[in-house]
Write a protein that holds these residues in place. Structure first.
Motif, PDB file in Angstrom:
ATOM      1  N   ILE A   1       0.838  -0.673   0.432  1.00 42.82           N
ATOM      2  CA  ILE A   1      -0.233   0.029   0.363  1.00 42.82           C
ATOM      3  C   ILE A   1       0.777   1.274  -0.214  1.00 42.82           C
ATOM      4  CG2 ILE A   1      -1.398   1.323   1.078  1.00 42.82           C
ATOM      5  CD1 ILE A   1      -3.167  -1.279   2.093  1.00 42.82           C
ATOM      6  N   ILE A   2       0.586   1.495  -1.357  1.00 44.92           N
ATOM      7  CA  ILE A   2       1.376   2.981  -1.275  1.00 44.92           C
ATOM      8  C   ILE A   2       1.118   4.304  -1.517  1.00 44.92           C
ATOM      9  CG2 ILE A   2       3.484   4.050  -3.292  1.00 44.92           C
ATOM     10  CD1 ILE A   2       3.539   0.830  -3.842  1.00 44.92           C
ATOM     11  N   LEU A   3       1.076   5.598  -0.470  1.00 40.08           N
ATOM     12  CA  LEU A   3       0.724   7.081  -0.492  1.00 40.08           C
ATOM     13  C   LEU A   3       1.777   7.922  -0.822  1.00 40.08           C
ATOM     14  CD1 LEU A   3      -1.892   8.079   0.623  1.00 40.08           C
ATOM     15  CD2 LEU A   3      -0.736   8.328   2.761  1.00 40.08           C
ATOM     16  N   VAL A   4       1.335   8.393  -1.621  1.00 40.22           N
ATOM     17  CA  VAL A   4       2.037   9.659  -2.495  1.00 40.22           C
ATOM     18  C   VAL A   4       0.970  10.174  -2.717  1.00 40.22           C
ATOM     19  CG1 VAL A   4       3.060   7.688  -3.947  1.00 40.22           C
ATOM     20  CG2 VAL A   4       1.203   8.849  -4.840  1.00 40.22           C
ATOM     21  N   GLY A   5       1.801  11.574  -3.966  1.00 36.14           N
ATOM     22  CA  GLY A   5       0.854  12.920  -3.827  1.00 36.14           C
ATOM     23  C   GLY A   5       1.160  13.885  -2.993  1.00 36.14           C
ATOM     24  N   GLY A   6       0.781  15.339  -3.713  1.00 39.22           N
ATOM     25  CA  GLY A   6       1.000  16.398  -2.490  1.00 39.22           C
ATOM     26  C   GLY A   6       0.084  16.740  -1.561  1.00 39.22           C
ATOM     27  N   GLY A   7      -0.784  15.992  -1.197  1.00 43.27           N
ATOM     28  CA  GLY A   7      -1.829  15.411  -0.378  1.00 43.27           C
ATOM     29  C   GLY A   7      -1.785  14.070   0.607  1.00 43.27           C
ATOM     30  N   ALA A   8      -0.822  13.533   0.355  1.00 39.32           N
ATOM     31  CA  ALA A   8      -0.204  12.298   1.618  1.00 39.32           C
ATOM     32  C   ALA A   8      -0.079  12.217   3.026  1.00 39.32           C
ATOM     33  CB  ALA A   8       0.929  11.937   0.785  1.00 39.32           C
ATOM     34  N   PHE A   9       0.151  13.772   3.276  1.00 41.10           N
ATOM     35  CA  PHE A   9       0.926  14.588   4.617  1.00 41.10           C
ATOM     36  C   PHE A   9      -0.464  14.191   4.932  1.00 41.10           C
ATOM     37  CE2 PHE A   9      -1.025  18.599   2.800  1.00 41.10           C
ATOM     38  CZ  PHE A   9      -1.109  18.953   4.393  1.00 41.10           C
ATOM     39  N   LEU A  10      -1.343  15.269   4.736  1.00 37.01           N
ATOM     40  CA  LEU A  10      -3.084  14.728   5.515  1.00 37.01           C
ATOM     41  C   LEU A  10      -3.921  13.582   5.632  1.00 37.01           C
ATOM     42  CD1 LEU A  10      -5.218  16.962   6.547  1.00 37.01           C
ATOM     43  CD2 LEU A  10      -5.902  17.621   4.586  1.00 37.01           C
ATOM     44  N   PHE A  11      -3.861  13.042   4.296  1.00 36.77           N
ATOM     45  CA  PHE A  11      -4.501  11.503   4.666  1.00 36.77           C
ATOM     46  C   PHE A  11      -3.802  10.564   4.535  1.00 36.77           C
ATOM     47  CE2 PHE A  11      -6.765  14.278   1.405  1.00 36.77           C
ATOM     48  CZ  PHE A  11      -7.474  14.414   0.710  1.00 36.77           C
TER      49      PHE A  11
END
Length: 347
Positions: A282-292
């Protein structure tokens, strides 16, 4: 001589692009996805003040884009938050602005991205629009021999596999890539590198929703319209309080409200995942990763959530790697140093 491969990821919040690449060493840059229109190509400030923008001709207008575009744009900065975004002059201006900043006149293979929900229906049209000659202003142009559009989170999967030296291993695993961006919340389930379409999707529940929600709450609190989304975004990322009416504004009480947006998005996504126990990555990326991050960890408590360095650039770095792999396979198949046919396209 190797084929010239470049990648661009035009997001609703930021336009990310590759400036140089040597194997897995990929250098990236970005600028806000704001295109300021004008009737001519004159900069919006005196020539003595050098700013980092370019004026891109699109139809009868010129669009100023670049890192310093906020100094050119007026206080109303329209965002192209709709499914036809890739067909707008603003999108093309942002794309060509990125091409201009790459400092190359020819790109053999250009890789671009699409939200998962739009991938199947927009892929062919976007690849056609990206191929050919692009006027970048000032009498200059960039020619693209061939374009390849991929689902945005697929780029992140390629980047993650490369960064952790799992390119061979991940080909036999099932992965979930979660990509909260400015406009869309994208996720992709993949078996190896192949997209599982029925479990992958995207919808409009990204950082822009968080910023609008918090701006509305601040407006109610201070009794005056407040729309400084950049200040709210900075506060969420760094903890630095925005200054409103000359005083620091404490946003801590608003954090639970921001987190509800992430929780809603992740909860909806889980309904699409048929067998979460089978997910090996499970890989979390993107500019909103910190909040999600918190919502994702709560939704998958028995899994380790993987992240990457500079998550905002994960997609575009993966685009570049995928493009380089594609170019190498083309050259190996043709046995030529430069895989062009008579039309100048990659064979």
């Amino acid at each position: 001589m190797e084929l010239i491969v470049r990648a661009v990821d035009v997001g609703s919040g930021n336009t990310k692009f590759v400036t140089a690449s040597a194997g897995t060493d990929i250098r990236c840059a970005s600028f806000p996805s704001v295109a300021y229109p004008s009737s001519d190509d004159s900069p919006s400030w005196p020539s003595s003040e050098r700013k980092k923008t370019v004026c891109i001709p699109i139809g009868p207008l010129f669009y100023e884009v670049g890192p310093d575009v906020s100094l050119a744009a007026d206080t109303f900065r329209a965002k192209q938050l709709h499914d036809e975004y890739t067909e707008t002059p603003e999108y093309l201006a942002l794309l060509r602005g990125a091409l201009s900043m790459m400092k190359v006149s020819r790109i053999d293979l250009l890789v671009v991205g699409l939200p998962v929900a739009l991938f199947a229906v927009k892929k062919a049209a976007l690849e056609k629009a990206m191929t050919g000659r692009h006027d970048i202003g000032g009498g200059k142009a960039v020619t693209v021999g061939k374009a390849l559009a991929v689902a945005q989170p697929q780029g992140a999967l390629v980047h993650y596999a490369s960064e952790h030296q799992k390119m061979a291993e991940i080909g036999h695993e099932q992965s979930l890539i979660i990509d909260p961006g400015s406009r869309t919340f994208d996720w992709l389930v993949a078996r190896g590198m192949r997209l599982v379409q029925k479990q992958s999707y995207s919808f409009n529940r990204g950082m822009s929703d968080v910023l609008r929600l918090l701006a509305a709450e601040i407006t109610k609190d201070i009794g005056s319209p407040y729309r400084d989304y950049d200040a709210i975004d900075l506060a969420l990322r760094t903890g630095k309080q925005p200054v409103i009416f000359q005083k620091p504004y404490d946003m801590k009480r608003l954090l639970p409200l921001a987190e509800t947006v992430a929780e809603q998005a992740v909860s909806t996504m889980k309904q699409w995942i048929e067998a979460p126990h089978s997910l090996q990555n499970i890989i979390l990326v993107g500019g909103g990763a910190f909040l999600f991050r918190k919502a994702v960890k709560a939704a998958f408590p028995k899994h380790r959530i993987h992240e990457v360095k500079e998550p905002m650039f994960a997609n575009v770095r993966g685009f570049q790697l995928a493009g380089q792999n594609h170019a190498r396979s083309v050259m190996a198949a043709t046995g030529k140093e430069r895989g062009h046919d008579a039309s100048g396209e990659i064979e």
